[in-house]
Design an enzyme around this catalytic site. Structure first.
Site: not given
Ligand code: 0RA
Length: 630
Positions: A420, A494, A496, A498
């Protein structure tokens, strides 16, 4: 040698075998196998519930990491076995395949790895304490690694009956011994749906968390739950029947989406690979809908035929059968093989469905409209394709410009990292081994394929690039897994919220449009570290909070710098290679069909209009993906 001695030797040999080759009994010794221990015990309580003796089951993850499973069933018998001259309870706990019940179980839970018996849990536990309430007394016995450590003794008075088993998974056997609340809760919830009226509680003493699952409505509530964020076209249809010794229960509902979501169970076991119950159901559905439409002349177009696929577009269904002697087949032993079940399910569903349609003309109307729509768009799509004839870029050999391909051409050795964001993509391109690692950075919003029609899917940029890079083509008629250009497709996002969102979207895409790649074991999730730890010139990486603690314990806290990585972009190319991409050092989690299915299920909520559950789910989902198991 007396009978007692002889049997004792046999018993020990049996349980030693379990300790020597645990995977043979519980599948593996990773997270999955660990949780299997709990389900093994719970299955016995469920058997009591199915036999009508148990109304409550409670699972507790204790502070010390052990687990307690308690039920209010009849309690494991404590009387002396006439031949072995020991308490029945002791035999149940120490004899392989004694299963639990001496009498012929009506509907044994014997799927795949289930039903191997509590003795297996006993063998693989550092300690196990069983307490039984029976005949007005509380009985207790303790074992360590399968060996008896105390005689069965009375420790108190009891009212009521039941069984309580507490066990500590043996760290000599399991790679990790910490239980996941979510993983346990997920299955317990499923069991509560499948056993209406049974109350199943789970409590986590480590963090004061608790949930209760209780569904009066059984699989009808299950279907409503699965469709809770969708727009149903009618109330769920419930069909129930019994023939010979096979019991069939089906709940189904159409919604305004384009996907089928059929969950099948045999003796409470989720039959992920399907089987004869599913075949019987599908055949009844196709037959009955066509029959009904014909009878009432509901299809005006001459050349419009309704196929099986058409009847399952936007269908959510739960099929649950109870079979006396279940045969489980397939790679993961989750495919029902009993041939007689096909015809039984077929005739029960056909009768029940026809009756529903006849008695609910308005709902029937909506269902017929829905399947006609599916048939028309299928035919239209095919015609459009025949007219254009030209190869679309998806089927052409052109590779997307963003792809930094590898030099090797052998798919078996080639890896594709789907990354991403451009900055992480840049690091990955610099850090990779270009001979066998290709990088595909994706930018822009990945479409939620769950809610989109096929042509929308085809016009979504990130998805277009992925399909082009994979080389497989897409769609019912064009997808070809044999053409895939990489046998490792690695999703790298990631760590996290998102990132986990994007991962879920990607998993949903693979699940819906490239399922075979998951089935073949080609899809993976990269595990970047959560922390970078620096002390002087030394660098360490931790992939979990526990690991961070361990490292800090080892190296001390003085002069230590800890960086919490929020994104892949925070690592330089060399770090990214070392921690996440280097086959020698990285951790990859292989995505299983169950994982993908779960991601897909999580979806409807993720994308729902209600903000609160969405937030909660993203957080849960982040945890879920972290708990994915190889
Ligand atoms: C053997 C026989 C009977 C029940 C059980 C075992 C039993 C095992 C477990 C394990 C967890 N909970 C359980 N509850 C019951 C039948 C007892 C009878 O006939 O009274």
């Amino acid at each position: 040698m007396s009978v007692y001695d002889a049997s004792k030797i046999k018993v020990l040999k049996g349980l030693e075998g379990v300790r020597k080759r645990p995977a043979m009994y519980i599948g593996d010794t990773s997270t999955r196998g660990l949780h299997h221990l709990v389900f093994e015990v719970v299955d016995n309580s469920i058997d009591e519930a199915m036999a009508g003796y148990c109304k409550n089951i409670e699972v507790v993850i204790n502070k010390d990491g052990s687990v307690t499973v308690e039920d209010d069933g009849r309690g494991i018998p404590v009387d002396e076995h006439p031949v072995y001259k020991k308490p029945a309870l002791e035999i149940v706990m120490t004899t392989l395949h004694a299963g639990g019940k001496f009498d012929d179980k009506a509907y044994p839970i014997a799927g795949g790895l289930h039903g191997v018996g509590v003795s297996v849990v006993n063998a693989l536990s550092e300690f196990l304490v069983v307490e039984v309430k029976r005949d007005g007394k509380i009985w207790r016995q303790r074992f360590e690694r399968g060996e008896k450590k105390s005689e069965l003794e009375v420790v108190g008075e009891a009212d009521g009956t039941g069984t309580r088993i507490t066990f500590m998974p043996d760290p000599e056997i399991f790679e990790k011994t910490n239980f996941s609340f979510e993983l346990l809760a997920q299955r317990l919830k499923e069991l509560a749906f499948l056993n209406p009226g049974l109350r199943i509680k789970i409590r986590d003493e480590r963090k004061n968390k608790e949930r209760t699952f209780y569904y009066e409505g059984g699989i009808v509530e299950f279907v409503k739950h699965l469709d809770r964020e969708r727009e149903p076209l009618h109330p769920p249809i419930y069909i129930k029947g019994e023939r010979d010794t096979t019991r069939v229960e089906v709940a189904l509902q159409y919604n305004n989406s384009y996907f089928e979501n059929i969950l099948t169970f045999a003796n409470n076991i989720h039959t992920i690979e399907g089987g004869t119950h599913l075949i019987g159901f599908k055949s009844a559905l196709t037959k009955t809908i066509n029959e009904y439409a014909k009878k009432y002349n509901l299809i005006k177009e001459k050349d419009l035929t309704i196929t099986g696929d058409d009847t399952r577009e936007g269908l959510t269904a739960v099929i649950s059968v109870k079979v006396k002697r279940p045969q489980f087949e397939g790679q993961t032993k989750t495919k029902l093989g009993n041939s007689e079940v096909k015809g039984i399910v077929e005739s029960i569903v056909a009768d029940g469905l026809m009756r529903f349609l006849e008695e609910n003309k308005e709902h029937a109307q909506k269902i017929i409209e829905k399947v006609k729509l599916a048939a028309r768009s299928r035919i239209a799509a095919k015609k459009a394709k025949e007219i254009t004839r030209r190869k679309s870029f998806l089927e052409s050999d052109a590779l997307p410009g963003k792809l930094a391909d590898c030099t090797i051409e052998d798919p078996e050795k080639a890896e594709l990292f789907i990354v991403e964001g451009d900055s992480a993509g840049g690091s990955a391109k610099q850090g990779r081994d270009r001979t066998f690692q290709a990088i595909l950075p994706i930018r822009g919003k990945i479409l939620n394929v769950e809610k989109a029609q096929f042509n929308k899917v085809l016009s979504n940029d990130p998805i277009k690039t992925i399909i082009a890079a994979l080389g497989t083509g897409i769609g019912r008629d064009d997808f070809d897994a044999d053409k895939v250009r990489y046998h490792k497709i690695i999703i790298m996002t990631d760590a996290d919220v998102d990132g986990s969102h994007i991962r879920t979207l990607l998993l949903t895409f693979f699940y819906r449009y490239a399922k075979e790649l998951i089935e073949r074991g080609y899809v993976y999730i990269a595990q970047p570290p959560l922390y970078g730890i620096k002390k002087g010139k030394e660098e360490y990486y931790a992939y979990s909070d526990e690991e961070l603690e361990e490292i800090l314990k080892k190296i001390g806290k003085d002069g230590v710098q800890i960086q919490r990585y929020k994104g892949l972009g925070e690592m330089n190319p060399e770090q990214l290679w070392r921690t996440t991409m280097d086959p020698e050092r990285r951790i990859l989690k292989r995505v299983t069909l169950q994982d993908a299915e779960e991601a897909e299920r999580i979806f409807t909520v993720l994308m729902g209009e209600k903000v609160e559950p969405r937030k909660e789910f993203i957080e849960k989902n982040a945890r879920f993906v972290r708990n994915l198991d190889v």
